[in-house]
Design an enzyme around this catalytic site. Structure first.
Site, PDB file in Angstrom:
ATOM      1  N   HIS A  83      85.073  93.823  90.244  1.00  0.00           N
ATOM      2  CA  HIS A  83      86.435  94.033  90.753  1.00  0.00           C
ATOM      3  C   HIS A  83      87.227  94.999  89.886  1.00  0.00           C
ATOM      4  O   HIS A  83      88.188  95.611  90.358  1.00  0.00           O
ATOM      5  CB  HIS A  83      87.166  92.699  90.950  1.00  0.00           C
ATOM      6  N   ASP A 219      80.031  89.081  89.604  1.00  0.00           N
ATOM      7  CA  ASP A 219      81.150  90.018  89.440  1.00  0.00           C
ATOM      8  C   ASP A 219      80.909  90.945  88.247  1.00  0.00           C
ATOM      9  O   ASP A 219      81.478  90.759  87.173  1.00  0.00           O
ATOM     10  CB  ASP A 219      82.449  89.231  89.263  1.00  0.00           C
ATOM     11  N   SER A 645      89.647  90.161  82.495  1.00  0.00           N
ATOM     12  CA  SER A 645      88.564  90.469  83.433  1.00  0.00           C
ATOM     13  C   SER A 645      87.617  91.478  82.805  1.00  0.00           C
ATOM     14  O   SER A 645      88.041  92.524  82.323  1.00  0.00           O
ATOM     15  CB  SER A 645      89.139  91.062  84.724  1.00  0.00           C
TER      16      SER A 645
END
Length: 720
Positions: A83, A219, A645
């Site tokens: 992402h 991810d 992240s």
């Protein structure tokens, strides 16, 4: 640990609780190092941060200013979240080569794809410059005067501190203005896409599983940093070569088990751990409910249209996810704060702090802080609420108003900077809107507008409303706007902005959509923003003094960490499951079996590539399985937030074991209050990453670059 569980002043803190916090890596000596070793770490603080020698911090990279990434080879190979690299993958995709749908894997350096504008930043050095920054300030100064001196001092430090020509000096504030640190950074600008799984792996679970455990998402994405022939930052060039990092992370194949030590190293974005109870209570009882109600209304409308119309489903998939993301977070945050009794705990801590002030004779200096907080937060509440309604309605959820507000800003540019500024901004705006309108439906937006404008008129204090909103007929206004405004499609929007500035301004004033945005913006900037900003400035001063009181009145071993501010931090904890409700317990590791259990053929969230199904059925897992199963995700007690992240999850020996990408729903309140029983971060198991790269993609060229180790066996190897 919020307010840093001021339990630290008066109570003994159990070891398990000593896992929250986002710590500056250059200041780990002492208490933090001891805690980390008690949790199982085998490294020293110097192994983590060292200015003069290679250390873990040299492998940690700020990816494009918003995410974290890490070096995983001596050839500049960089790992981050899918992402985090999504927009780059999307930009390289086409109908002929849809990398979002099918994935992308460069089998040689020549196949790697450049990404103009993407950056990768390393921290070279961190230095305390508090005395230099606060020089010349006094306690009796107004907040505005004090900030003026501080800003001038920051400029001097940035200008005069030593660095290489290709480096940059940055000063950041900590502890609400009680400490300032200088960061010497090195930013690389030639970043190329190397590998990405298909979205059915990289975004598996999508919106439904967002903020949720159990999770089964791969991810991750791979990029490479390129440098000039001297290994220094350079703009993109075919002559550039893969960067040789000072340190890269070996990758452990030994996996994780409950209670294993974990450390997450990265660039967390923003937290507010030391808010007083009155502020937290306002978030729980006033601000979050308003935010949630607005997005409830918007999401219900968009969802209904998406279910009925496949074209709208495609157009609004990304926007729906964006709106739903923080809507879901705010709901979980409120639930977690309520469940953990965060407000009540803070009130207890404040009573204890007041007693400590009296005991140490500090009432004159700090005794008025909590009463002043009460006063200012009472005063700011209606302004904060009105501000949220404006932001959520005009800038985030009604697309016509968002576009009209950008044109409103275009008018301000003309009035303040002249025709040339107007022309430049107008051309850029038209170019950007061409893409935006492709995913716009005026019939969807019309229904959202009608509901949210009605909410705005009903819920915002009457003194903050535009005059045109008083006794407004919402249905008639909506019909007028969406029948007659030029903002409902790109061609009429573009025509509206044609001509010189005066011509455009005259046309704008006649447009009903612009009139609504103008009236809302004028009311906001005259009736809400000035008093809100003045009160926020006073509150900021109180927060600085409150933080000073905490630092001064707490014992030397108090666990007070600075709020996140997108600077490099270390957080540590353990792999650990949790119990979110009575009779419910979640194990800390998920497996590929769970992917197949969730599999729904053709579903955009839960579809699975056929090759992954084949690998699962044949159990062709290579060296990445454990007890015959492929691990996918795991959770830990590491204290993370947005910006983490892509952060590496590191084991006790300094090896890579996973990749941070999310938090559990019940623990999203950790931006305000860290509860070790509920706060869990979610990580991709590195063995799932390797399995996808190796067995699914066949990109063994990438595996060959990495250093694969078995720390529990004392062995290392490269893929054969």
């Amino acid at each position: 640990m919020k307010l840093l569980r001021l339990l630290f002043i008066f109570l003994s803190v159990p070891l398990f609780a000593q896992q929250g916090g986002m710590w500056i890596p250059s200041l780990l000596d002492g208490m933090n190092e001891t805690e980390m070793k008690n949790l199982g770490m085998k490294m020293s603080a110097q192994d983590i941060y060292d200015v003069n020698n290679s250390s873990l911090k040299d492998a940690i990279v700020h990816f494009n200013g918003g995410c974290t990434s890490e070096m995983i080879s001596n050839q500049g190979l960089l790992l981050t979240n899918h992402h985090c690299g999504y927009s780059q993958i999307q930009k390289h995709s086409s109908l002929e080569s849809d990398y979002l749908e099918h994935g992308f894997w460069a089998k040689s350096l020549k196949e790697e794809l450049p990404n103009p504008g993407v950056t990768a930043t390393f921290i070279i050095k961190i230095e305390d410059v508090t005395e230099k920054i606060l020089e010349g300030t006094t306690a009796t100064m107004s907040e505005a005067d004090k900030q003026g001196i501080i800003e001038a001092n920051i400029a001097k430090v940035v200008q005069n501190s030593p660095k290489e020509k290709y480096q940059e000096n940055r000063v950041r504030t900590f502890y609400e203005g009680n400490q300032y640190m200088l960061f010497v950074v090195e930013t690389f600008k030639d970043i190329r896409l190397v590998g990405a799984p298909p979205s059915s792996i990289g975004k598996f679970g999508s919106d439904t599983d967002n903020w949720v455990w159990p999770r089964h998402t791969g991810d991750f994405a791979l990029f490479r940093i390129y440098a000039d022939k001297n290994n220094n930052p350079a703009e993109y060039s075919e002559d550039n070569v893969p960067y040789t990092p000072k340190h890269f992370l070996p990758i452990s194949l030994d996996g994780v088990a409950e209670n294993d030590f974990t450390m997450v190293f990265g660039f967390p974005g923003s937290t507010d751990e030391y808010l007083p109870s009155v502020a937290l209570e306002q978030i729980v009882e006033t601000i979050n409910p308003a935010r949630i109600a607005i997005r409830d209304a918007a999401l219900a409308i968009v969802d209904e249209y998406m279910r009925a119309d496949p074209q709208i489903k495609i157009q609004y998939a990304s926007k729906f996810a964006r709106i739903a993301n923080y809507w879901k977070k705010w709901r979980g945050e409120t639930l977690g704060l309520t469940k953990s009794n965060a407000v009540g705990i803070k009130k207890d801590q404040e009573r204890d702090l007041t007693a400590q002030m009296k005991k140490k004779g500090k009432q004159a200096e700090y005794g008025n802080l909590l009463p002043q907080f009460e006063t200012y937060y009472t005063q700011i509440e209606p302004y904060s609420l009105a501000r949220e309604y404006f932001l959520e309605t005009a800038l985030r959820n009604v697309e016509l108003l968002t576009t009209a507000f950008q044109v409103y800003q275009l008018k301000q540019a003309y009035e303040n900077r002249g025709e040339q500024s107007f022309n430049d901004r107008r051309d850029n705006l038209i170019a950007s809107m061409n893409v935006k309108y492709k995913d716009y439906s005026s019939k969807v937006d019309k229904d959202v507008f009608e509901v949210l404008i009605a909410l705005y008129a009903e819920k915002v204090d009457e003194r903050f409303l535009p005059d045109s909103f008083k006794n407004m007929d919402v249905e008639r206004l909506t019909e007028d706007v969406y029948s007659n405004s030029a903002f409902t499609n790109f061609e009429s929007f573009k025509a509206l902005l044609e001509g010189d500035a005066e011509t455009v301004m005259a046309k704008l004033e006649k447009d009903p959509g612009y009139q609504v945005a103008r009236d809302m913006a004028d009311a906001y900037f005259t009736k809400i923003a000035p008093d809100y900003e003045a009160l926020r400035l006073n509150i900021s001063g109180l927060e600085r003094d409150y933080m000073k009181a905490l630092l001064e009145l707490s014992p030397k071993d108090a666990r007070i960490f600075p709020n996140a501010n997108s600077t490099m931090r270390v957080t540590y904890g353990q792999v650990k499951g949790y119990s979110p409700a009575d009779a419910v317990y979640y194990e800390p590791v998920t497996h590929l079996d769970g992917v197949m259990e969730k599999y729904i053929p053709g579903d955009y969230e839960f579809d699975v590539p056929q090759k992954l199904i084949d690998l699962y059925n044949s159990k062709d897992y290579g060296p990445y399985a454990e007890n015959g199963k492929i691990p996918v995700n795991f959770i830990g007690t590491n204290h993370t937030t947005g910006g983490n992240s892509g952060s590496p999850a590191i084991d006790a020996h300094g090896n890579l074991i996973g990749l941070n990408f999310d938090r559990v729903w019940e623990g999203t309140m950790s931006d305000y209050y860290y509860d070790p029983s509920l706060s869990r971060n979610i990580m991709v198991d590195i063995r799932y990453v390797l399995f996808i790269v190796d067995k699914y993609a066949g990109a063994t060229n990438l595996i060959d670059e990495m250093k694969l180790v078995h720390p529990k066996k004392g062995k290392s190897k490269r893929k054969k």
